[in-house]
Design an enzyme around this catalytic site. Structure first.
Site, PDB file in Angstrom:
ATOM      1  N   GLU A 229     119.644   8.880   5.114  1.00 20.04           N
ATOM      2  CA  GLU A 229     119.045   8.304   3.910  1.00 20.04           C
ATOM      3  C   GLU A 229     119.052   9.429   2.897  1.00 20.04           C
ATOM      4  O   GLU A 229     118.449  10.476   3.140  1.00 20.04           O
ATOM      5  CB  GLU A 229     117.625   7.850   4.234  1.00 20.04           C
ATOM      6  N   CYS A 265     111.602   8.748  -1.715  1.00 15.96           N
ATOM      7  CA  CYS A 265     112.959   8.197  -1.816  1.00 15.96           C
ATOM      8  C   CYS A 265     112.944   6.953  -2.695  1.00 15.96           C
ATOM      9  O   CYS A 265     113.980   6.549  -3.213  1.00 15.96           O
ATOM     10  CB  CYS A 265     113.488   7.869  -0.431  1.00 15.96           C
TER      11      CYS A 265
HETATM   12  P1  NAP Z   1     117.998  19.061   2.656  1.00 22.43           P
HETATM   13  O1  NAP Z   1     118.367  20.281   1.935  1.00 22.43           O
HETATM   14  O2  NAP Z   1     118.985  17.968   2.666  1.00 22.43           O
HETATM   15  O3  NAP Z   1     117.644  19.491   4.163  1.00 22.43           O
HETATM   16  C1  NAP Z   1     117.182  18.556   5.134  1.00 22.43           C
HETATM   17  C2  NAP Z   1     117.531  19.086   6.521  1.00 22.43           C
HETATM   18  O4  NAP Z   1     118.942  19.049   6.684  1.00 22.43           O
HETATM   19  C3  NAP Z   1     117.103  20.506   6.781  1.00 22.43           C
HETATM   20  O5  NAP Z   1     116.651  20.623   8.103  1.00 22.43           O
HETATM   21  C4  NAP Z   1     118.376  21.292   6.597  1.00 22.43           C
HETATM   22  O6  NAP Z   1     118.470  22.402   7.457  1.00 22.43           O
HETATM   23  C5  NAP Z   1     119.431  20.327   7.041  1.00 22.43           C
HETATM   24  N1  NAP Z   1     120.685  20.577   6.338  1.00 22.43           N
HETATM   25  C6  NAP Z   1     120.890  20.581   4.994  1.00 22.43           C
HETATM   26  N2  NAP Z   1     122.183  20.823   4.727  1.00 22.43           N
HETATM   27  C7  NAP Z   1     122.795  20.977   5.911  1.00 22.43           C
HETATM   28  C8  NAP Z   1     124.132  21.273   6.296  1.00 22.43           C
HETATM   29  N3  NAP Z   1     125.101  21.471   5.403  1.00 22.43           N
HETATM   30  N4  NAP Z   1     124.405  21.363   7.609  1.00 22.43           N
HETATM   31  C9  NAP Z   1     123.439  21.201   8.531  1.00 22.43           C
HETATM   32  N5  NAP Z   1     122.166  20.937   8.242  1.00 22.43           N
HETATM   33  C10 NAP Z   1     121.836  20.820   6.943  1.00 22.43           C
HETATM   34  O7  NAP Z   1     116.656  18.431   2.100  1.00 22.43           O
HETATM   35  P2  NAP Z   1     115.248  19.094   1.752  1.00 22.43           P
HETATM   36  O8  NAP Z   1     115.180  20.498   2.204  1.00 22.43           O
HETATM   37  O9  NAP Z   1     114.258  18.173   2.294  1.00 22.43           O
HETATM   38  O10 NAP Z   1     115.151  19.012   0.180  1.00 22.43           O
HETATM   39  C11 NAP Z   1     116.155  19.413  -0.683  1.00 22.43           C
HETATM   40  C12 NAP Z   1     116.503  18.286  -1.639  1.00 22.43           C
HETATM   41  O11 NAP Z   1     116.827  17.117  -0.899  1.00 22.43           O
HETATM   42  C13 NAP Z   1     115.383  17.808  -2.539  1.00 22.43           C
HETATM   43  O12 NAP Z   1     115.205  18.597  -3.657  1.00 22.43           O
HETATM   44  C14 NAP Z   1     115.838  16.416  -2.886  1.00 22.43           C
HETATM   45  O13 NAP Z   1     116.779  16.475  -3.910  1.00 22.43           O
HETATM   46  C15 NAP Z   1     116.500  15.936  -1.635  1.00 22.43           C
HETATM   47  N6  NAP Z   1     115.611  15.066  -0.826  1.00 22.43           N
HETATM   48  C16 NAP Z   1     115.741  13.729  -0.990  1.00 22.43           C
HETATM   49  C17 NAP Z   1     114.934  12.874  -0.258  1.00 22.43           C
HETATM   50  C18 NAP Z   1     115.057  11.397  -0.405  1.00 22.43           C
HETATM   51  O14 NAP Z   1     114.327  10.680   0.279  1.00 22.43           O
HETATM   52  N7  NAP Z   1     115.916  10.879  -1.229  1.00 22.43           N
HETATM   53  C19 NAP Z   1     113.998  13.378   0.640  1.00 22.43           C
HETATM   54  C20 NAP Z   1     113.896  14.762   0.784  1.00 22.43           C
HETATM   55  C21 NAP Z   1     114.730  15.579   0.047  1.00 22.43           C
HETATM   56  P3  NAP Z   1     117.825  23.827   7.077  1.00 22.43           P
HETATM   57  O15 NAP Z   1     116.498  23.556   6.490  1.00 22.43           O
HETATM   58  O16 NAP Z   1     117.827  24.537   8.347  1.00 22.43           O
HETATM   59  O17 NAP Z   1     118.669  24.396   6.018  1.00 22.43           O
END
Ligand code: NAP
Length: 495
Positions: A229, A265
């Site tokens: 998602e 979200c």
């Molecule tokens: P994220 O950066 O997507 O990370 C979520 C999880 O996925 C973390 O455990 C991260 O690992 C892992 N991950 C990210 N990129 C990866 C990759 N290339 N390979 C393997 N694992 C990976 O999300 P976030 O830290 O929650 O927030 C960052 C941004 O995501 C927010 O600013 C927002 O834009 C978006 N977000 C959207 C929603 C939604 O519901 N639409 C919800 C939350 C966040 P690590 O932490 O170990 O790096």
């Protein structure tokens, strides 16, 4: 000292062995396991809520609500699998006398797919993390689970993992049916997804992160599904009569944009309306609400920084201007609300403007006429939700517009905002890409279990080899489809 790859290999080997035992444990025992996790969370609710509050900056009331939602989800899945109907047992009895060829006896039901890797979400430290909906639905389906904790709330995640492990022991579940991987490197997540014993992935987070996992899963010799998602701007369409008569609209919209510092979200990132006096008045009142709002701390500094950057990029796009903005706080960890405005023609020609800005940001698209409004909706990528504010007559009159919106989202809300997701069986929390990677499935509500199960047919299997769900006597008393009729009855085998 083990390398991360050796650690991942060990975790997955254990998950594979646990799955071989766990998949044979009946629904009632698995239900007792889920109930024990819910009991454990409830018993330690204060400690867990305190940790989650400290690590997420979310207010007490929201975290308490999340504790309730988490235990509620676990109990709902426990009830679902205890009742047992969810496996969709289907029986077509055989007929050896059929000519020219005998008809085989076929019996089908859903079975668990295998070990599932769950990524904890930053914005729901409980309900979409360690013991959240993904873990609960995968365990309910009969899969072993490996949670990669989110680095934004490591102590909360570790504490909840401890509760799950205690419940595992207390209810006699196989060791390693649930494992918790605490590592803040992307590499571990990648290795878990690539591991040959992994059979599925659940993720909530950024589009970039979700797509990286989808690509890693697709490059495997055996590709596996990634239920991600990722991003949705949840458009709200405001029809003229409704803007004129619904005096609560500006406050309702502002509250939805501001809720949880916009970190949902389902945050409404887009407001679509026709130019006119009704819109002008509504925007004046909305602007007051936004200007008067007080910035709050976001989940973590990283998310606050991404919010600032994405907001700045959106505001720099041609034709975009600020309608109203809350005063920025001195601390970069805070997110200040902003509502911007753009014309329909500028919006349609710029795909960046339909991308998610995760935080309290919304873009108003002012349309000159209905045709343009429909074109704006047609330019939208897939969404979790679409909202439609209109009187009963307007909803009928704007049917073509509503139907275009329906094509692009997983849930349509009439005269309501998208925030506030009810957890129940009829909820669909999913939508066409990029809202999720598979619009056929929901990540909220009982049907989330179907992400982690696959249909399996037994042909001419001896009764002794059939699972209880498919045996003639219907010992579990579940609803089954027998020879095209839904029934609780036993199967009478003639030959
Ligand atoms: P994220 O950066 O997507 O990370 C979520 C999880 O996925 C973390 O455990 C991260 O690992 C892992 N991950 C990210 N990129 C990866 C990759 N290339 N390979 C393997 N694992 C990976 O999300 P976030 O830290 O929650 O927030 C960052 C941004 O995501 C927010 O600013 C927002 O834009 C978006 N977000 C959207 C929603 C939604 O519901 N639409 C919800 C939350 C966040 P690590 O932490 O170990 O790096």
């Amino acid at each position: 000292m083990m390398t991360t790859q050796e650690h991942v290999d060990q975790v997955m080997l254990q998950a594979g062995q646990a799955f071989d035992q766990y998949r044979n444990i009946d629904g009632k025992r698995r239900a007792a396991f889920l109930q024990a996790i819910a009991d454990g969370i409830q018993a330690d609710a204060e400690i867990i809520a305190k940790l989650a509050q400290e690590e997420s900056n979310l207010p007490e009331a929201r975290i308490k609500g999340e504790v309730g939602r988490t235990t509620g989800q676990l109990r709902a899945f426990a009830e679902l699998i205890s009742a047992g109907h969810w496996v969709q047992a289907t029986i077509d009895t055989g007929d050896t006398s059929r000519k020219p060829l005998p008809k085989p006896d076929l019996r089908k039901m859903l079975v668990p797919v295998g070990p599932i890797v769950v990524f904890g979400a930053s914005n729901f430290p409980l309900a979409f993390s360690t013991a959240g909906g993904d873990t609960a639905s995968a365990l309910a389906a009969g899969c072993s689970v490996i949670v990669k904790s989110h680095p934004a709330h490591p102590r909360t995640s570790a504490k909840v993992a401890e509760v799950i492990k205690t419940a595992m022991t207390e209810t006699g579940m196989p060791p390693f049916v649930f494992q918790h991987v605490e590592d803040s490197s992307i590499e571990v997540g990648q290795q878990l997804v690539r591991h040959p014993l992994t059979k599925g992935v659940a993720f909530t987070g950024s589009r970039q992160g979700g797509m990286a996992l989808v690509e890693a899963a697709a490059r495997r010799p055996e590709p596996i599904p990634v239920f991600a998602e990722m991003s949705s701007v949840n458009p709200i369409v405001l029809l003229p009569e409704s803007m004129r008569t619904n005096k609560e609209l500006p406050k309702l919209l502002a509250a939805s944009v501001l809720q949880g510092v916009g970190q949902f979200c389902t945050n409404p990132g887009l407001i679509l309306a026709l130019r006119g006096e009704g819109l002008d008045r509504l925007l004046d009142e909305l602007a007051v609400e936004i200007r008067n709002s007080v910035p709050s701390k976001m989940l973590h500094r990283g998310i606050a920084r991404i919010y600032s950057t994405l907001k700045m990029i959106a505001l720099e796009q041609p034709g975009v201007s600020v309608l109203a903005a809350a005063a920025e706080a001195d601390d970069e960890a805070f997110g200040a609300a902003t509502v911007a405005i753009v014309s329909a023609s500028d919006f349609i020609s710029n795909a960046h403007l339909s991308e998610e800005v995760f935080g309290p940001f919304s873009l108003v698209v002012r349309c000159e006429n209905v045709k343009e409004l429909i074109e704006v909706v047609k330019a939208l990528p897939g969404q979790l939700t679409g909202s439609f504010f209109g009187t009963a007559d307007e909803i009928q009159a704007y049917d073509a517009l509503a139907r275009e919106l329906q094509k692009r989202c997983g849930r349509m809300i009439f005269n309501g905002v998208p925030t506030g997701v009810e957890v129940c069986k009829a909820m669909h929390h999913g939508g066409p890409f990029p809202a999720t990677t598979d619009a056929r499935f929901t990540s909220v509500g009982a049907d989330a279990i179907y992400r982690f199960a696959r249909p399996f047919s037994f042909q001419n299997a001896p009764e002794s080899w059939l699972p209880l769900e498919l045996q003639n006597e219907n010992p579990l008393q579940i609803l089954r489809c027998v020879d095209n009729e839904w029934t609780f009855s036993e199967v009478m085998v003639v030959n």
